[in-house]
Design an enzyme around this catalytic site. Structure first.
Site, PDB file in Angstrom:
ATOM      1  N   LEU A   1     -11.531 -57.112  96.508  1.00  0.00           N
ATOM      2  CA  LEU A   1     -11.800 -58.147  97.678  1.00  0.00           C
ATOM      3  C   LEU A   1     -12.409 -59.333  97.527  1.00  0.00           C
ATOM      4  CD1 LEU A   1     -13.593 -55.091 100.018  1.00  0.00           C
ATOM      5  CD2 LEU A   1     -11.301 -56.047 100.177  1.00  0.00           C
ATOM      6  N   ASP A   2     -11.806 -60.823  98.099  1.00  0.00           N
ATOM      7  CA  ASP A   2     -12.098 -61.800  97.879  1.00  0.00           C
ATOM      8  C   ASP A   2     -13.625 -62.016  98.290  1.00  0.00           C
ATOM      9  OD1 ASP A   2     -12.292 -62.941 100.614  1.00  0.00           O
ATOM     10  OD2 ASP A   2     -10.012 -62.791 100.399  1.00  0.00           O
ATOM     11  N   LYS A   3     -14.220 -63.134  98.032  1.00  0.00           N
ATOM     12  CA  LYS A   3     -15.577 -63.355  98.140  1.00  0.00           C
ATOM     13  C   LYS A   3     -15.969 -63.251  99.584  1.00  0.00           C
ATOM     14  CE  LYS A   3     -19.171 -66.957  97.193  1.00  0.00           C
ATOM     15  NZ  LYS A   3     -19.485 -68.328  96.500  1.00  0.00           N
TER      16      LYS A   3
END
Length: 235
Positions: free
Chosen positions: A101-103
């Protein structure tokens, strides 16, 4: 397996550090008897400072990832490993996210030290659909469902169309998207292609397993064998 090797594999330190830990007297059996290097009553009976050992490999955990944390130790800033006990980053084999999952994306994240399990979950043919809840900057225009589900939708700079994705409008600026795959920033790029911008993105389920309701953001727990099977319920 020797006690020193077991504890080292579980991240309690290098073999030299674990040897020192054992000599300090904090490693005991379940009855409180201090263990030596050659003592091994079985992993389920070993305690470190009174606490049971973490499960041995293969291990799967589920985390409710908050915004602001990255999934790689190579990225700057706080990472998902900062939310786990420090020893988890030293396990052998190591724990890796099962699909990143991206930041700025929050929600359900699985981590495992089992390469075969990891590959099976992320492979499009596994049947492990990934469901996301999306909050948008602008109102939906009504074309998203047909576009995302067409099987012909192409993201910018890519040469292969996306697999058909599920779409459900939940409000003027709110939707649920279901993916069969996990390309780089896929949900954000899909809506960007329609001229919209994702403000909030949360993964709420993978396969037949939904983000546990009891997990607050930043919390995690071990995944049970029943839950692992539920992941592939549609397989």
């Amino acid at each position: 397996m020797k006690l020193v090797k077991l504890l080292a594999n579980l991240g309690y330190g290098s073999r030299k550090e674990v040897d020192k830990l054992i000599r300090s007297g904090v490693v005991t059996d379940h009855e409180g008897n201090i263990l030596g290097q050659k003592d091994f009553p079985g992993a389920e009976n070993v305690r470190v400072a009174g606490e049971e050992l973490d499960p041995q490999a293969p291990l799967v955990i589920v985390m409710n990832k908050p915004e602001g944390f990255t999934c790689s130790t190579e990225d700057p800033g706080e990472t998902i490993y900062d939310l786990l006990p420090p020893r988890f980053s030293k396990r052998n084999p190591g724990l890796n996210p099962v699909g990143r999952l991206d930041k700025e994306t929050r929600g359900m994240l699985l981590m495992s030290d089992d390469g075969k399990f990891l590959h099976k979950v992320i492979h499009p043919k596994s049947g492990c659909l990934k469901v996301y809840h999306v909050i948008l900057d602008r109102p939906l225009d009504g074309s998203e469902g047909e576009l995302f589900g067409s099987g012909e939708f192409m993201l910018e700079s890519e040469t292969k169309p996306l697999l058909p994705a599920g779409f459900e409008a939940l409000g003027e600026k709110e939707a649920r998207v279901t993916l069969h795959e996990g390309r780089y920033h896929q949900v954000r790029r899909m809506f960007a292609a329609t001229g919209n911008h994702v403000l909030k993105l949360k993964r709420i389920s993978i396969g037949g397993l939904t983000l546990p309701a009891e997990l607050e953001e930043g919390e995690w727990r071990f995944v049970t064998e029943e839950e692992k099977c539920a992941l592939f319920a549609n397989d």
